[in-house]
Motif scaffolding. Structure first.
Motif, PDB file in Angstrom:
ATOM      1  N   GLU A 155     122.987  36.631  64.987  1.00 45.91           N
ATOM      2  CA  GLU A 155     124.398  36.504  65.341  1.00 45.91           C
ATOM      3  C   GLU A 155     124.828  37.598  66.304  1.00 45.91           C
ATOM      4  O   GLU A 155     125.542  37.336  67.283  1.00 45.91           O
ATOM      5  CB  GLU A 155     125.269  36.543  64.083  1.00 45.91           C
ATOM      6  CG  GLU A 155     126.751  36.408  64.377  1.00 45.91           C
ATOM      7  CD  GLU A 155     127.611  36.414  63.114  1.00 45.91           C
ATOM      8  OE1 GLU A 155     128.828  36.618  63.240  1.00 45.91           O
ATOM      9  OE2 GLU A 155     127.063  36.202  62.013  1.00 45.91           O
ATOM     10  N   THR A 156     124.386  38.822  66.060  1.00 39.87           N
ATOM     11  CA  THR A 156     124.786  39.930  66.934  1.00 39.87           C
ATOM     12  C   THR A 156     124.280  39.719  68.360  1.00 39.87           C
ATOM     13  O   THR A 156     125.007  39.964  69.328  1.00 39.87           O
ATOM     14  CB  THR A 156     124.261  41.268  66.388  1.00 39.87           C
ATOM     15  OG1 THR A 156     122.854  41.132  66.094  1.00 39.87           O
ATOM     16  CG2 THR A 156     124.988  41.681  65.130  1.00 39.87           C
ATOM     17  N   TYR A 157     123.046  39.230  68.490  1.00 34.98           N
ATOM     18  CA  TYR A 157     122.482  38.964  69.820  1.00 34.98           C
ATOM     19  C   TYR A 157     123.273  37.865  70.525  1.00 34.98           C
ATOM     20  O   TYR A 157     123.648  37.996  71.703  1.00 34.98           O
ATOM     21  CB  TYR A 157     121.012  38.571  69.693  1.00 34.98           C
ATOM     22  CG  TYR A 157     120.405  38.105  70.993  1.00 34.98           C
ATOM     23  CD1 TYR A 157     120.058  39.014  71.996  1.00 34.98           C
ATOM     24  CD2 TYR A 157     120.184  36.759  71.230  1.00 34.98           C
ATOM     25  CE1 TYR A 157     119.510  38.574  73.197  1.00 34.98           C
ATOM     26  CE2 TYR A 157     119.646  36.314  72.419  1.00 34.98           C
ATOM     27  CZ  TYR A 157     119.303  37.226  73.405  1.00 34.98           C
ATOM     28  OH  TYR A 157     118.774  36.783  74.588  1.00 34.98           O
ATOM     29  N   LEU A 158     123.528  36.772  69.819  1.00 37.85           N
ATOM     30  CA  LEU A 158     124.248  35.657  70.436  1.00 37.85           C
ATOM     31  C   LEU A 158     125.665  36.056  70.824  1.00 37.85           C
ATOM     32  O   LEU A 158     126.159  35.659  71.886  1.00 37.85           O
ATOM     33  CB  LEU A 158     124.262  34.458  69.489  1.00 37.85           C
ATOM     34  CG  LEU A 158     122.904  33.777  69.292  1.00 37.85           C
ATOM     35  CD1 LEU A 158     123.008  32.677  68.237  1.00 37.85           C
ATOM     36  CD2 LEU A 158     122.370  33.202  70.600  1.00 37.85           C
ATOM     37  N   ARG A 159     126.326  36.839  69.984  1.00 41.44           N
ATOM     38  CA  ARG A 159     127.670  37.314  70.353  1.00 41.44           C
ATOM     39  C   ARG A 159     127.612  38.127  71.653  1.00 41.44           C
ATOM     40  O   ARG A 159     128.459  37.970  72.542  1.00 41.44           O
ATOM     41  CB  ARG A 159     128.267  38.167  69.240  1.00 41.44           C
ATOM     42  CG  ARG A 159     128.785  37.374  68.049  1.00 41.44           C
ATOM     43  CD  ARG A 159     129.531  38.265  67.072  1.00 41.44           C
ATOM     44  NE  ARG A 159     129.955  37.537  65.886  1.00 41.44           N
ATOM     45  CZ  ARG A 159     131.051  36.790  65.811  1.00 41.44           C
ATOM     46  NH1 ARG A 159     131.842  36.705  66.881  1.00 41.44           N
ATOM     47  NH2 ARG A 159     131.377  36.153  64.699  1.00 41.44           N
ATOM     48  N   GLY A 160     126.615  39.000  71.759  1.00 42.63           N
ATOM     49  CA  GLY A 160     126.485  39.826  72.949  1.00 42.63           C
ATOM     50  C   GLY A 160     126.185  39.005  74.193  1.00 42.63           C
ATOM     51  O   GLY A 160     126.798  39.203  75.260  1.00 42.63           O
ATOM     52  N   VAL A 161     125.259  38.078  74.081  1.00 43.62           N
ATOM     53  CA  VAL A 161     124.880  37.228  75.211  1.00 43.62           C
ATOM     54  C   VAL A 161     126.061  36.386  75.671  1.00 43.62           C
ATOM     55  O   VAL A 161     126.350  36.284  76.878  1.00 43.62           O
ATOM     56  CB  VAL A 161     123.693  36.322  74.817  1.00 43.62           C
ATOM     57  CG1 VAL A 161     123.546  35.159  75.792  1.00 43.62           C
ATOM     58  CG2 VAL A 161     122.409  37.123  74.763  1.00 43.62           C
TER      59      VAL A 161
END
Length: 202
Positions: A155-161
């Motif tokens: 989730e953290t990666y997708l939010r950042g991307v």
């Protein structure tokens, strides 16, 4: 109104993220019967991972003939994303992050001049205005405050991307603890499906 539905789980009908992403799409289809839906299964039609040749072509080098079909696939994937008003993504956690199939897709939509650009003030997202809903499934518990929270790179990666390309308000429906035991899986799936049916219509 166009909707792009992406699935990335390798588990087929046994996948929790696929069940939840399908429920999300059903909810939006019922609310907007005229919705135009494009579906892409990243395990049935996988994209190649980026290579040196891909990056060389992106920087202006001539495209070798053998790369032609893959470059056409890239263009199609990017076009699907740019045309979509709503994007629904099924994203299971594999070894603390996204599946490699989903990473290959992300590598094809993060394109300078198309979904972001660099300016004097730094990067600027160009894909804002889309509604993005992500169905997440995780085998354990990775929420804030949990012992494994530091290992949460899905989730953290997708939010950042997504924020990088201008999508700052993604919606997440999460099914946690699906590998803890049958009861946990049932409860997590039921909760996620209920959340899907309760999504705002537009």
């Amino acid at each position: 109104m166009k909707l792009l539905h992406i699935d990335s789980s390798v588990l087929g009908p046994h996948s929790v993220s696929r069940q939840v992403s399908a429920a999300i799409v059903d909810r939006l289809r019922q609310a907007t019967p005229s919705l135009e839906i494009v579906y892409r299964d990243l395990t049935q039609t996988p994209l190649a991972h980026l290579s040196g040749s891909h990056l060389a072509v992106a920087q202006g080098a001539p495209a070798p003939a053998e790369l032609g079909p893959d470059l056409a696939a890239s263009a199609a994937v990017l076009d699907e994303f740019l045309r979509a008003d709503v994007v629904v993504i099924g994203a299971p956690m594999y070894n603390f992050t996204i599946p490699s199939q989903l990473k290959a897709w992300i590598d094809r939509i993060l394109v300078a001049g198309k979904t972001f650009k660099y300016g004097a003030a730094g990067p600027e997202g160009l894909a804002g205005g889309k509604r993005v809903i992500v169905a997440i499934s995780r085998g354990g518990y990775y929420g804030a405050g949990s012992p494994a929270a530091a290992l949460e790179h899905l989730e953290t990666y997708l939010r950042g991307v997504l924020a990088f390309i201008g999508i700052t308000n993604p919606e997440f429906i999460v099914a946690d603890g699906i590998q803890v035991g049958p009861e946990h899986r049932e409860k997590a799936l039921a909760g996620a499906l209920q959340a899907a049916t309760s999504l705002r219509a537009a």
